[in-house]
Structure formats: structure tokens, C-alpha cells
Design a protein around this motif. Sequence first.
Motif, PDB file in Angstrom:
ATOM      1  N   HIS A  32      -0.948  -7.130 -16.847  1.00 45.87           N
ATOM      2  CA  HIS A  32      -1.084  -5.912 -16.050  1.00 45.87           C
ATOM      3  C   HIS A  32       0.067  -4.941 -16.310  1.00 45.87           C
ATOM      4  CE1 HIS A  32       2.096  -7.064 -13.234  1.00 45.87           C
ATOM      5  NE2 HIS A  32       1.525  -8.250 -13.093  1.00 45.87           N
ATOM      6  N   SER A  33      -0.139  -3.710 -15.872  1.00 43.44           N
ATOM      7  CA  SER A  33       0.832  -2.646 -16.138  1.00 43.44           C
ATOM      8  C   SER A  33       1.948  -2.566 -15.111  1.00 43.44           C
ATOM      9  CB  SER A  33       0.107  -1.300 -16.196  1.00 43.44           C
ATOM     10  OG  SER A  33      -0.758  -1.243 -17.314  1.00 43.44           O
ATOM     11  N   GLY A  34       1.853  -3.348 -14.050  1.00 40.31           N
ATOM     12  CA  GLY A  34       2.896  -3.302 -13.029  1.00 40.31           C
ATOM     13  C   GLY A  34       2.722  -2.189 -12.032  1.00 40.31           C
ATOM     14  N   GLN A  35       1.486  -1.681 -11.915  1.00 41.55           N
ATOM     15  CA  GLN A  35       1.204  -0.683 -10.883  1.00 41.55           C
ATOM     16  C   GLN A  35       1.119  -1.373  -9.522  1.00 41.55           C
ATOM     17  OE1 GLN A  35      -2.140   0.718 -13.482  1.00 41.55           O
ATOM     18  NE2 GLN A  35      -1.430   2.746 -12.841  1.00 41.55           N
ATOM     19  N   GLN A  36       1.162  -0.586  -8.460  1.00 42.21           N
ATOM     20  CA  GLN A  36       1.266  -1.175  -7.136  1.00 42.21           C
ATOM     21  C   GLN A  36       0.118  -2.126  -6.835  1.00 42.21           C
ATOM     22  OE1 GLN A  36       4.113  -0.592  -5.252  1.00 42.21           O
ATOM     23  NE2 GLN A  36       3.316  -2.411  -4.223  1.00 42.21           N
ATOM     24  N   ARG A  37      -1.102  -1.774  -7.258  1.00 40.86           N
ATOM     25  CA  ARG A  37      -2.236  -2.660  -6.984  1.00 40.86           C
ATOM     26  C   ARG A  37      -2.061  -4.015  -7.663  1.00 40.86           C
ATOM     27  NH1 ARG A  37      -5.116   1.478  -9.999  1.00 40.86           N
ATOM     28  NH2 ARG A  37      -5.247   0.931 -12.215  1.00 40.86           N
ATOM     29  N   HIS A  38      -1.388  -4.032  -8.820  1.00 38.65           N
ATOM     30  CA  HIS A  38      -1.163  -5.296  -9.518  1.00 38.65           C
ATOM     31  C   HIS A  38      -0.140  -6.160  -8.783  1.00 38.65           C
ATOM     32  CE1 HIS A  38      -2.229  -2.549 -13.120  1.00 38.65           C
ATOM     33  NE2 HIS A  38      -3.325  -3.149 -12.691  1.00 38.65           N
ATOM     34  N   LEU A  39       0.934  -5.533  -8.349  1.00 38.02           N
ATOM     35  CA  LEU A  39       1.961  -6.280  -7.621  1.00 38.02           C
ATOM     36  C   LEU A  39       1.408  -6.807  -6.300  1.00 38.02           C
ATOM     37  CD1 LEU A  39       5.069  -3.961  -8.193  1.00 38.02           C
ATOM     38  CD2 LEU A  39       4.023  -5.639  -9.729  1.00 38.02           C
ATOM     39  N   SER A  80       2.608 -11.752 -14.194  1.00 33.63           N
ATOM     40  CA  SER A  80       2.752 -12.339 -12.857  1.00 33.63           C
ATOM     41  C   SER A  80       1.415 -12.693 -12.228  1.00 33.63           C
ATOM     42  CB  SER A  80       3.542 -11.396 -11.937  1.00 33.63           C
ATOM     43  OG  SER A  80       2.853 -10.181 -11.701  1.00 33.63           O
ATOM     44  N   GLY A  81       0.337 -11.981 -12.569  1.00 34.65           N
ATOM     45  CA  GLY A  81      -0.971 -12.366 -12.053  1.00 34.65           C
ATOM     46  C   GLY A  81      -1.397 -13.725 -12.564  1.00 34.65           C
ATOM     47  N   GLU A 137      -9.472  -2.421 -14.544  1.00 32.02           N
ATOM     48  CA  GLU A 137      -8.195  -1.809 -14.170  1.00 32.02           C
ATOM     49  C   GLU A 137      -7.185  -2.842 -13.719  1.00 32.02           C
ATOM     50  OE1 GLU A 137     -10.565  -2.126 -10.389  1.00 32.02           O
ATOM     51  OE2 GLU A 137     -10.980  -1.682 -12.511  1.00 32.02           O
ATOM     52  N   PHE A 138      -7.653  -4.030 -13.347  1.00 31.36           N
ATOM     53  CA  PHE A 138      -6.750  -5.124 -12.989  1.00 31.36           C
ATOM     54  C   PHE A 138      -6.383  -5.966 -14.205  1.00 31.36           C
ATOM     55  CE2 PHE A 138      -7.856  -4.010  -8.719  1.00 31.36           C
ATOM     56  CZ  PHE A 138      -6.775  -4.437  -7.947  1.00 31.36           C
ATOM     57  N   LEU A 139      -7.175  -5.891 -15.264  1.00 29.04           N
ATOM     58  CA  LEU A 139      -6.853  -6.628 -16.493  1.00 29.04           C
ATOM     59  C   LEU A 139      -5.750  -5.928 -17.269  1.00 29.04           C
ATOM     60  CD1 LEU A 139      -8.101  -9.162 -18.119  1.00 29.04           C
ATOM     61  CD2 LEU A 139      -8.850  -7.363 -19.706  1.00 29.04           C
ATOM     62  N   GLY A 140      -5.727  -4.598 -17.210  1.00 29.07           N
ATOM     63  CA  GLY A 140      -4.714  -3.817 -17.907  1.00 29.07           C
ATOM     64  C   GLY A 140      -4.067  -2.835 -16.961  1.00 29.07           C
ATOM     65  N   THR A 195      -8.466  -1.567 -20.975  1.00 26.49           N
ATOM     66  CA  THR A 195      -9.206  -1.165 -19.776  1.00 26.49           C
ATOM     67  C   THR A 195     -10.296  -0.161 -20.132  1.00 26.49           C
ATOM     68  OG1 THR A 195      -7.330  -1.594 -18.316  1.00 26.49           O
ATOM     69  CG2 THR A 195      -8.973  -0.030 -17.532  1.00 26.49           C
ATOM     70  N   GLU A 196      -9.976   0.797 -20.977  1.00 23.82           N
ATOM     71  CA  GLU A 196     -10.948   1.816 -21.352  1.00 23.82           C
ATOM     72  C   GLU A 196     -12.095   1.227 -22.175  1.00 23.82           C
ATOM     73  OE1 GLU A 196      -8.799   4.959 -23.209  1.00 23.82           O
ATOM     74  OE2 GLU A 196      -7.669   5.448 -21.393  1.00 23.82           O
TER      75      GLU A 196
END
Length: 337
Positions: A89-96, A144-145, A235-238, A245-246
Motif C-alpha cells: 500500500h501507499s501509506g495513505q490514511q485508509r491503509h494505515l 503493514s497490511g 485502491e487498497f492493493l496499491g 490500481t489503475e
Amino acid sequence: MPSPTQQTSDSPLADAPVVAEVVRGGFVESVHHGVVALTDADGTVDLAMGPVDAPVLPRSSLKPMQAIAMLRAGADLQGELLALASASHSGQQRHLDGARRILAAVGLDESALRNTPDLPLDEDERRAWIRDGAPPTSLGQNCSGKHAGMLAACVAAGWDTATYLDPGHPLQRLVVEVIEEFTGERVEVATVDGCGAPALGVSSAGLARAFGRIAAAEPGTEAGRVAEAIRSHPEFLGGTGRDVTELISAVPGLIAKDGAESVYAVGLADGRGLSVKITDGGERARVVVTTAVLRRAGGDGLGPQAGPTMDALDARAVVRGHGEPVGEVRAVLRGQG
């Protein structure tokens, strides 16, 4: 013993063919070598470029198979959290937040994570962390996921959580079993990945075969659940702006996973699989070669939105001079099959 100017390599990757050219003003400025394998629904190799039977390290492209092992161990992962367990993941808030949710569901928090601390992959998030003086953390690192999912699997199975990265741990032995099942070959190479988990080697053909099998898996099976989670929550995979993701979003039924050192693995809903390894480890040619093989393999069958989206992915590889487009990175497909 060879002299410093007469170096040799015993790796079959050293003889990989050119799979991409960097063209500037009509002149081939650079080339990238690589290995490409496209497999049919029955697992046979349909297109081979380079030593497709030689082992490579798929790195994070193995994560969907690691997620299958988590489910088999009893982890209760659904939807976007299952996609996150398969993610870099990219470390965006939804991922954390998602990784925290996985841990909290089994009574753990981020202190249980054993992956290597890092800053987020996403450039905006990384800059924000640096600006705020935030240190690298295991939660912020792109794996981390997966590590949260591994811990959830350990709790479900009653296995030790402190040693879950040990190659002899029951979870890691189960991961090897799953990889061997889906690739159809033995894992002959084992080392340590960047995040601290075992890095396992399989052939390019085996990796392609595995992704075709996962993409075509029956709904409700562990593999089918992982495939559906990836398709439904790319979007959760990348993350935002990520090519993986695209690509998943654009092509109906497709699953994909990128890996470090320029690996890409793709599965199509009809059971075909593709793997790409750029042998210099650079990322520039990886997407271009992948999309070119997909066009060759699928044509109109990839769906009405596939062409424009893959054109947009290819546009990332434009070669510029004085700020203007003057060339391109282009795939070279001369494989047998």
C-alpha cells in the motif's frame, strides 16, 4: 579467476533478452532486458521471452498467495481488509487505518508488527511525514497490511505471534505450501525480503501460472475470495495514482500485483497468467512491457476501457527533451509462442 574487467555471472537472468527500448528522437538510447511469461488457462506457456523456467524473486507479487495462506490458517479477512493484506500500500490514511483494524480485531496493535519501519510510499504522504518530523514506522511501511494479516492468521490458528517471520513458523511453512500448489513447482530459493518476511523464489512461468489460477478460482474458495477482494478494492492493493490500481480498475476480471526489483504479475479471468521481470530492477520498462503483452494476449477481450487506460499508463514512459516529448519507452516482443 576472472579479472575485474572479465566478470562472469552464473545467473540465467544475465542472458535475458531485450524486452524494451528507450528511444530518443528515433535513436535507441538504452535497452532493458527481461523475462516474460504468458501462460494459458491450463498452465502451459504460450509466450516465453528469456529463461522463464529459471527462478526469480517475485517479492511483493507473492502477496496474494500469502493472503490465501492467511485465510487457510483461519484469518477473518474480508473485502478491503483482505485486499490490504495482499497489498504494497501507499501509506495513505485508509491503509494505515485498515491495518489497525485488522490488528484490533484480534486484540493486537501496531506494536506487534515486525516489518521494517519506513515512511509511506506515496510521495505526498512521505513529504508530509518528513515535514512533520514523523519517524519511519512499521505501520507506515508498505507491507503493514500483509504483516497485520499474518498476525491475524497466527491468532486464529493459535500460533506464536512474536516469531511469525521465522521461516520455520507454521504460517511461513503454510505460505510455501500455497505457493507450490498454485505455481505447480517447488520453492527452491529462500532469502529475506525487504520487510523481513521470507522472500521465496519461483520461476516466471510458475508465477504467471499461479496468477491465472487465482484469477479464475471459484468464488468462495480462499483464492476466489482474494481475487474478488483485489478486483473490488484495488485502491487498497496499491493507492491513488498507482499503476497497479489503475490497471485492475480498468480491465474486468483482471488481478495484478507489482513487486520490488521490477516484477509484475497479472491474472485474467479466463485463467491466463502473465509475469514480467525487468532484470536490471529498474521500474521504467515494467508497465510498458506488461501492457504490451496484455494487448497482444487479450485484444478486445480485455474490455472496452482497457485500451485508453493502458495508453495512459504507457504515457508515464514518455521520453522528454527540454520538457517536450521526444521519444518513448517501447516494448520489444520477440518471444516464442
